[in-house]
Design an enzyme around this catalytic site. Structure first.
Site, short mmCIF file in Angstrom:
data_model
loop_
_atom_site.label_atom_id
_atom_site.label_comp_id
_atom_site.label_asym_id
_atom_site.label_seq_id
_atom_site.Cartn_x
_atom_site.Cartn_y
_atom_site.Cartn_z
N GLU A 190 6.13 17.05 41.36
CA GLU A 190 7.46 17.28 41.93
C GLU A 190 7.33 18.08 43.23
O GLU A 190 6.61 19.06 43.28
CB GLU A 190 8.32 18.06 40.91
CG GLU A 190 9.74 18.27 41.34
CD GLU A 190 10.38 16.99 41.86
OE1 GLU A 190 10.46 16.01 41.10
OE2 GLU A 190 10.76 16.95 43.05
N LYS B 241 -0.57 17.08 45.26
CA LYS B 241 0.42 18.14 45.03
C LYS B 241 -0.15 19.51 45.45
O LYS B 241 0.48 20.28 46.16
CB LYS B 241 0.84 18.15 43.55
CG LYS B 241 1.73 19.29 43.15
CD LYS B 241 3.06 19.30 43.89
CE LYS B 241 3.76 20.62 43.74
NZ LYS B 241 5.00 20.72 44.48
N CYS C 170 5.00 29.14 43.03
CA CYS C 170 3.96 28.11 43.16
C CYS C 170 2.94 28.27 44.27
O CYS C 170 1.77 27.99 44.04
CB CYS C 170 4.62 26.74 43.25
SG CYS C 170 5.44 26.34 41.70
P1 NAD Z 1 9.71 27.34 34.31
O1 NAD Z 1 8.93 28.49 33.81
O2 NAD Z 1 11.02 27.55 34.98
O3 NAD Z 1 9.98 26.32 33.10
C1 NAD Z 1 9.00 25.92 32.19
C2 NAD Z 1 9.64 25.84 30.81
O4 NAD Z 1 8.70 25.25 29.90
C3 NAD Z 1 10.02 27.19 30.21
O5 NAD Z 1 11.42 27.22 29.94
C4 NAD Z 1 9.19 27.27 28.93
O6 NAD Z 1 9.87 27.90 27.83
C5 NAD Z 1 8.93 25.82 28.62
N1 NAD Z 1 7.78 25.58 27.74
C6 NAD Z 1 6.54 26.10 27.85
N2 NAD Z 1 5.76 25.62 26.87
C7 NAD Z 1 6.52 24.78 26.12
C8 NAD Z 1 6.26 23.98 24.98
N3 NAD Z 1 5.05 23.94 24.41
N4 NAD Z 1 7.28 23.26 24.46
C9 NAD Z 1 8.51 23.29 25.03
N5 NAD Z 1 8.81 24.03 26.13
C10 NAD Z 1 7.81 24.76 26.67
O7 NAD Z 1 8.72 26.54 35.27
P2 NAD Z 1 9.12 25.60 36.52
O8 NAD Z 1 9.40 26.43 37.70
O9 NAD Z 1 10.12 24.60 36.07
O10 NAD Z 1 7.72 24.89 36.78
C11 NAD Z 1 7.20 23.92 35.88
C12 NAD Z 1 6.04 23.22 36.54
O11 NAD Z 1 6.52 22.54 37.72
C13 NAD Z 1 4.92 24.13 37.03
O12 NAD Z 1 3.70 23.48 36.86
C14 NAD Z 1 5.21 24.30 38.51
O13 NAD Z 1 4.05 24.55 39.25
C15 NAD Z 1 5.78 22.96 38.88
N6 NAD Z 1 6.70 22.95 40.03
C16 NAD Z 1 7.65 23.92 40.16
C17 NAD Z 1 8.54 23.88 41.23
C18 NAD Z 1 9.60 24.93 41.41
O14 NAD Z 1 10.27 24.89 42.43
N7 NAD Z 1 9.80 25.84 40.51
C19 NAD Z 1 8.49 22.82 42.14
C20 NAD Z 1 7.51 21.83 41.96
C21 NAD Z 1 6.62 21.90 40.89
C1 UGA Z 2 7.68 25.06 47.59
C2 UGA Z 2 7.51 23.74 48.35
O1 UGA Z 2 8.31 23.79 49.54
C3 UGA Z 2 7.96 22.56 47.48
O2 UGA Z 2 7.71 21.34 48.16
C4 UGA Z 2 7.17 22.59 46.16
O3 UGA Z 2 7.62 21.56 45.31
C5 UGA Z 2 7.38 23.94 45.49
O4 UGA Z 2 6.96 25.00 46.37
C6 UGA Z 2 6.57 24.09 44.24
O5 UGA Z 2 5.59 23.41 44.05
O6 UGA Z 2 6.97 24.98 43.49
P1 UGA Z 2 9.72 26.69 47.05
O7 UGA Z 2 8.63 27.67 46.74
O8 UGA Z 2 10.77 26.47 46.04
O9 UGA Z 2 9.07 25.24 47.35
O10 UGA Z 2 10.45 27.10 48.40
P2 UGA Z 2 9.98 27.06 49.94
O11 UGA Z 2 11.13 26.64 50.75
O12 UGA Z 2 8.74 26.31 50.12
O13 UGA Z 2 9.72 28.59 50.25
C7 UGA Z 2 8.61 29.28 49.70
C8 UGA Z 2 8.50 30.65 50.33
O14 UGA Z 2 8.10 30.55 51.69
C9 UGA Z 2 9.82 31.44 50.34
O15 UGA Z 2 9.57 32.79 50.07
C10 UGA Z 2 10.31 31.26 51.77
O16 UGA Z 2 11.15 32.28 52.18
C11 UGA Z 2 9.00 31.26 52.52
N1 UGA Z 2 9.06 30.57 53.84
C12 UGA Z 2 9.35 29.25 53.90
C13 UGA Z 2 8.79 31.29 54.99
O17 UGA Z 2 8.51 32.49 54.95
N2 UGA Z 2 8.83 30.63 56.20
C14 UGA Z 2 9.11 29.31 56.30
O18 UGA Z 2 9.12 28.78 57.43
C15 UGA Z 2 9.38 28.60 55.11
#
Ligand code: NAD
Ligand code: UGA
Length: 467
Positions: free
Chosen positions: A163, A223, A279
């Protein structure tokens, strides 16, 4: 060709919740179950008042209101949801390991493995298993091994579908992604059909050109690579910000000038107090660990610099506050505006505000925090999690308030930590009048006009700007 009728997503977090809400909204004939072991989180997703769902994202509550209990269901019944689904997304957390081999760098895959073992135990018919979480390259190999060796003899097809949404813009990113990436096997007809089944889900609202298919390993590694490149841009501009401060170049002007080169591009060049979020750091550390494990020390060192630079940026911002306030902040009130790691989210994971506060607490500052979307308990939990200071000391020194006026009242200094739009709308003259003098303003996001602030009377420091 298999048409998917039921999808289950394990993990109702920042990715699972919004992603599944959008799939449910775009695919009304598909039943979407989102399951989690966290009962409180699921209860919040099911709250009668849709404004109480656990994640704040612009546009999310509306989509949940439209789909919930029609074809989108939140529950803790993981086994039942696995049994029911033809396609299972794994969207659980993959944090940095805090113990054992790879401590502090490697991704902790215990939650992923638990999911795989649960699927293997429960599944009674063939399943497509989709890696949605961000994972080390070649994790699909481990998943395949667990599923095929501990399962009930049913067939599994493993796909990687990382994602790319960013928090604060998750719904827009999901509705109009730059691309969707799907990695899978193409060796057999069945494998190709599994990949096509996932393509068909996204094809409800996206064109063929937006959906990129690759082999599994390219998808997994893309990713980590995307996050490393994005974070690298921020560390690069932040490195230049320090040079700007020494030379009276202006970092925003430099960013604009280089961003107009179409090979560089204008996005992700905003200097800041340091990137946060769950992340970037975790994924780069993971990349560093993988490279080291494969004996690629130069590759590991190259990417580690992105983190080293980011830590430096957070620390030097905090140090600059102390230095400017005559080398002591002991007992002084410092107001932090913003605690979330970026605007338009209530997520605070790895937020720069946490590290700056931790540093200021070591200098015995009195910290007052205001953030429009973050609760006081979250602020305390974030500081306690670091383990640097005693919880009682933290509660004594840190106050969380619900208005910016209260936060800044009689403060020695105000520091902008998050770029919330509302910070630009405040009556800064009034804030100035009620502060201690000289009134210091540290803009960690370069969102305020520093000339206007100086005219009001503030002593201003802005990242990457001259005096
Ligand atoms: P999160 O911590 O918000 O959510 C994960 C959820 O999974 C939690 O609610 C937890 O209770 C649940 N969980 C864990 N083990 C479980 C199990 N065995 N059965 C059922 N539920 C279970 O995490 P997130 O931010 O949604 O991130 C999830 C993944 O997506 C990570 O690998 C992260 O790197 C990736 N990712 C996150 C973002 C983002 O913006 N947060 C963007 C892209 C990718
Ligand atoms: C980031 C990536 O942008 C997503 O594509 C990815 O899916 C995600 O991580 C993930 O894998 O979790 P996110 O962390 O939600 O998304 O937000 P961003 O907009 O990337 O910002 C990350 C951090 O960088 C923030 O603290 C933001 O303030 C900072 N940032 C961003 C800067 O300081 N300068 C910039 O120009 C942009």
């Amino acid at each position: 060709m298999k048409k998917i009728k039921t999808i289950t997503c394990i993990g109702a977090g920042y990715v699972g919740g919004p992603t599944m809400a959008v799939i449910a909204s775009k695919c009304p004939e598909i039943k979407v179950n989102v399951v989690d072991i966290n009962e409180k989180r699921i209860a919040q997703w099911n709250d009668a008042d849709v404004n109480n769902i656990p994640i704040y994202e612009p546009g999310l509550a509306e989509i949940v209101a439209e789909t919930r209990d029609k074809n989108l269901f939140f529950s803790t019944e993981v086994d039942q949801a696995i049994d029911e689904a033809e396609m299972i997304f794994i969207s659980v957390n993959t944090p940095t390991k805090t113990y054992g081999i790879g401590k502090g760098k490697a991704a902790d895959l215990k939650y992923i493995e638990l999911c795989a073992r649960q699927i293997a135990r429960v599944a009674k018919d063939d399943k497509i298993v989709v890696e949605k979480s961000t994972l080390p390259v070649r994790t699909a190999e481990a998943l395949t091994s667990i599923l095929h060796n501990t399962g009930n003899g049913v067939k599994y097809h493993i796909l990687s579908n990382p994602e790319f949404l960013a928090e604060g813009t998750a719904i827009q990113d999901l509705l109009k992604p730059d691309r969707i990436l799907i990695g899978g096997d193409s060796d057999t007809q069945e494998a190709r059909e599994a990949m096509q089944a996932l393509v068909d889900v996204y094809a409800h609202w996206l064109t063929d050109e937006q959906i990129l298919t690759t082999n599994v390993w390219s998808s997994e590694l893309s990713k980590l690579t995307a996050n490393a490149f994005l974070a690298q841009r921020i560390s690069s501009i932040n490195a230049m910000s320090e040079l700007c401060e020494k030379t009276e170049a202006d970092v925003d002007e430099v960013a604009k000038a280089i961003g107009m080169d179409s090979r560089i591009g204008p996005k992700f060049l905003k200097a800041s107090v340091g990137f946060g979020g769950s992340c970037f750091q975790k994924d780069i550390l993971n990349l560093v660990y993988i490279s080291q494990s494969l004996g690629l020390q130069e590759v590991a060192d190259y990417w580690e610099q992105v983190i080293i630079m980011n830590d430096h940026q957070k620390r030097r911002f905090a140090q600059h506050i102390v230095k400017t306030l005559y080398n002591t902040v002991s007992g002084k009130k410092i107001s932090l505006l913003g605690w979330a790691f970026k605007k338009d989210t209530n997520d605070t994971r790895e937020s720069a505000a946490i590290y700056v506060s931790d540093y200021l607490l070591s200098e015995h500052a009195k910290i007052v925090v205001y953030d429009p979307k973050v609760s006081s308990e979250q602020v305390y939990a974030d500081l306690e999690y670091l383990g640097t200071h005693d919880p009682a000391f933290i509660r004594e020194q840190v106050k969380v308030v619900s208005s910016p006026t209260e936060a800044c009242f009689q403060a020695h200094a105000v520091a902008i930590m998050t770029e919330w739009n509302e910070f630009n709308t405040y009556n800064w003259k009034e804030i100035y009048q009620h502060m201690m003098k000289p009134a210091f303003l540290f803009d960690g996001r370069n969102i305020l006009n520093r000339y206007e602030m100086k005219e009001i009377g503030f002593e201003v420091y802005a990242i990457g700007k001259g005096p």
